[in-house]
Structure formats: structure tokens, C-alpha cells
Scaffold this motif. Structure first.
Motif, PDB file in Angstrom:
ATOM      1  N   ASN A 223       0.827  -1.207   0.000  1.00  0.00           N
ATOM      2  CA  ASN A 223       0.000   0.000   0.000  1.00  0.00           C
ATOM      3  C   ASN A 223       0.860   1.255   0.000  1.00  0.00           C
ATOM      4  OD1 ASN A 223      -2.417  -1.443   0.022  1.00  0.00           O
ATOM      5  ND2 ASN A 223      -2.582  -1.427   2.250  1.00  0.00           N
ATOM      6  N   THR A 224       1.972   1.207   0.731  1.00  0.00           N
ATOM      7  CA  THR A 224       2.871   2.361   0.794  1.00  0.00           C
ATOM      8  C   THR A 224       3.528   2.606  -0.553  1.00  0.00           C
ATOM      9  OG1 THR A 224       3.283   2.016   3.156  1.00  0.00           O
ATOM     10  CG2 THR A 224       4.883   3.346   1.952  1.00  0.00           C
ATOM     11  N   LEU A 225       3.971   1.539  -1.208  1.00  0.00           N
ATOM     12  CA  LEU A 225       4.608   1.709  -2.516  1.00  0.00           C
ATOM     13  C   LEU A 225       3.621   2.258  -3.549  1.00  0.00           C
ATOM     14  CD1 LEU A 225       6.857  -1.480  -2.797  1.00  0.00           C
ATOM     15  CD2 LEU A 225       7.574   0.869  -2.332  1.00  0.00           C
ATOM     16  N   ILE A 226       2.395   1.780  -3.515  1.00  0.00           N
ATOM     17  CA  ILE A 226       1.376   2.310  -4.439  1.00  0.00           C
ATOM     18  C   ILE A 226       1.138   3.788  -4.137  1.00  0.00           C
ATOM     19  CG2 ILE A 226      -1.066   2.203  -5.059  1.00  0.00           C
ATOM     20  CD1 ILE A 226      -0.879  -0.866  -4.540  1.00  0.00           C
ATOM     21  N   PHE A 227       0.999   4.099  -2.864  1.00  0.00           N
ATOM     22  CA  PHE A 227       0.784   5.476  -2.442  1.00  0.00           C
ATOM     23  C   PHE A 227       1.934   6.388  -2.879  1.00  0.00           C
ATOM     24  CE2 PHE A 227       1.569   8.595   1.031  1.00  0.00           C
ATOM     25  CZ  PHE A 227       0.418   9.352   0.923  1.00  0.00           C
ATOM     26  N   LEU A 228       3.162   5.951  -2.647  1.00  0.00           N
ATOM     27  CA  LEU A 228       4.316   6.762  -3.050  1.00  0.00           C
ATOM     28  C   LEU A 228       4.373   6.916  -4.555  1.00  0.00           C
ATOM     29  CD1 LEU A 228       7.087   5.379  -0.655  1.00  0.00           C
ATOM     30  CD2 LEU A 228       5.814   7.513  -0.414  1.00  0.00           C
ATOM     31  N   GLY A 229       4.088   5.818  -5.257  1.00  0.00           N
ATOM     32  CA  GLY A 229       4.110   5.866  -6.708  1.00  0.00           C
ATOM     33  C   GLY A 229       3.093   6.840  -7.279  1.00  0.00           C
ATOM     34  N   GLN A 230       1.949   6.924  -6.633  1.00  0.00           N
ATOM     35  CA  GLN A 230       0.882   7.820  -7.107  1.00  0.00           C
ATOM     36  C   GLN A 230       1.120   9.276  -6.710  1.00  0.00           C
ATOM     37  OE1 GLN A 230      -2.528   5.963  -5.297  1.00  0.00           O
ATOM     38  NE2 GLN A 230      -2.953   4.678  -7.066  1.00  0.00           N
ATOM     39  N   GLU A 231       1.670   9.477  -5.523  1.00  0.00           N
ATOM     40  CA  GLU A 231       1.687  10.825  -4.950  1.00  0.00           C
ATOM     41  C   GLU A 231       3.044  11.517  -4.966  1.00  0.00           C
ATOM     42  OE1 GLU A 231      -1.061  12.121  -4.293  1.00  0.00           O
ATOM     43  OE2 GLU A 231      -2.467  10.494  -3.901  1.00  0.00           O
ATOM     44  N   LEU A 232       4.118  10.737  -5.072  1.00  0.00           N
ATOM     45  CA  LEU A 232       5.450  11.362  -4.937  1.00  0.00           C
ATOM     46  C   LEU A 232       6.019  11.747  -6.295  1.00  0.00           C
ATOM     47  CD1 LEU A 232       7.473  12.184  -2.772  1.00  0.00           C
ATOM     48  CD2 LEU A 232       8.544   9.940  -3.011  1.00  0.00           C
TER      49      LEU A 232
END
Length: 232
Positions: A223-232
Motif C-alpha cells: 500500500n505504501t509503494l502504491i501510495f508513493l508511486g501515485q503521490e510522490l
């Protein structure tokens, strides 16, 4: 994927402190300041730094207990817990935030930084990641079982970056009532996402603890990797 790791020194008005830096095989990527638990930048935290570097990020974890002693590493046994609580209580949170700010500046100076910077914190570090976001120092933030966030909801309006919080349903340190209080406060903030993992205890991400929950840890990392990929 191989990563390169080293301890670097960061200058502060009170002296130098160490930070554990990991560079991905590509030598470039977005940045993460990874914020320790109350057990120091120990073997577990260094392994998490290396994990995110293997995922393609420049990752740095500052030693926030350096005023009590350089590179203190604690285990998760009874003696380690006792010392960890003492160190946490002796830590000036304001000075720790200053150290995080200096660490972010050091990360920005890395030639391979290519993109924004996230903060990811665990336990004590989860609360510090929350404050780092509220202080406007990072582009996105992540908190794993951040202790005490429910007591700092007066800063909620200052969270204007994407923020992901992970909590364990069976956390004996952070009751579900506290998680519900946090969720209610951020209900109207579309930037904030909260995920609760069934049957997961406090410290569920730490494979060195008895409370390690492999499924919750894997899901939270994904979930963190998806979140970072989308937002960072």
C-alpha cells in the motif's frame, strides 16, 4: 537489486549526528526520510531503509537519540524496551524535528535525488512523520502505528500533503478508539488515507518483534509503494 549504504554525518548547531543512507542501484530516485522507532536506527530500521532503497528510493534515517549517545541500537527484549522508553522520554521532540529538517536538507543535497521527498515513520517515528508533514517539510508522508497522533489533532488542519496512516486492529498501545478519533478528524480531508489491518498488533511491520504480522507487513508495504508511486 543491490544498494549502497553508508553512515554520513550531518551538522547541527549542537554538533554532528549520524544518519544511515542507502542509495538504489540506479543511483537516483525520489527521496525518503525514514524515522526510527524508540529502539534507535537498529538492525531492523536499517533493513527497512535498504528495502525502500531496493524499491528505487534514496533513503536516509537520522539517529535521533544522538544527544544521549551515538548510534544507540536496542533490541526488543525487556531490557531494550526499558532503555527505549527512557530514551524516548529524554528526547526533546522539538529538537528531533530540527534534526529531521536538517536530514531532509542533507537528502536534498544528494546528487541522485530525482523527485520529491516523503517521510515514513514507525511508532515514535510515526508521530514525528505526522509533525514533519504538518511542518510542511515533505511532499507526502506515511505513518506506521504512530503513537500520540490522537493527542495532536490540533495540527490536523496543517496537514495539506497526501498522508497515509497504517494501524493495527489489535494494537495494545493505540486503541481503536484513538484510530477512530483520528479518522473522524480527517474525514473531510481527501489527502489523508487510513488503513487498519485485521489482527495486527503494535509493531506489526517489524520482523524482529514477536508482534510481527507477515500479511499485514506485506500489505502495508504494498500500500505504501502504491501510495508513493501515485503521490510522490
Amino acid at each position: 537489486m543491490s544498494v549502497t549504504t553508508q553512515w554520513i554525518e550531518i551538522d547541527s548547531p549542537e554538533g554532528k549526528f549520524g544518519a544511515y543512507l542507502a542509495i538504489p542501484h540506479t543511483q537516483k530516485g525520489p527521496g525518503i526520510v525514514l524515522i526510527q522507532e524508540i529502539f534507535g536506527v537498529n538492525e531492523h530500521i536499517r533493513s527497512v531503509v535498504e528495502q525502500y532503497a531496493a524499491d528505487g528510493y534514496l533513503v536516509i534515517a537520522p539517529d535521533l537519540f544522538w544527544r544521549s549517545g551515538p548510534r544507540i541500537e536496542l533490541s526488543y527484549d525487556e531490557a531494550g524496551w526499558k532503555k527505549a522508553v527512557e530514551l524516548m522520554n529524554a528526547t526533546d521532540v522539538g529538537k528531533a524535528q530540527d534534526d529531521i529538517k536538517l536530514t531532509i536538507e542533507a537528502l536534498k543535497a544528494q546528487p541522485g535525488l530525482d523527485g520529491g521527498i516523503a517521510s515514513i515513520g514507525y511508532c515514535f517515528g510515526g508521530m514525528l512523520s505526522y509533525n514533519t508533514a504538518a511542518n510542511g517539510l515533505v511532499d507526502v508522508a506515511v505513518s506506521y502505528y504512530g503513537g500520540g497522533i490522537q493527542n495532536q489533532l490540533d495540527r490536523a488542519d496543517q496537514i495539506d500533503v497526501p498522508f497515509l496512516m497504517h494501524f493495527g486492529e489489535a494494537d495494545s498501545h493505540i486503541p481503536l478508539e484513538a484510530v477512530e478519533q483520528i479518522a473522524e478528524r480527517f474525514d473531510s480531508n481527501d489527502n489523508v488515507e487510513i488503513v487498519v489491518y485485521p489482527e495486527a498488533e503494535h509493531g506489526f511491520n517489524c520482523s524482529h518483534r514477536d508482534s510481527y504480522n507477515q500479511r499485514a507487513a506485506a500489505e502495508a508495504h504494498g500500500n505504501t509503494l502504491i501510495f508513493l508511486g501515485q503521490e510522490l
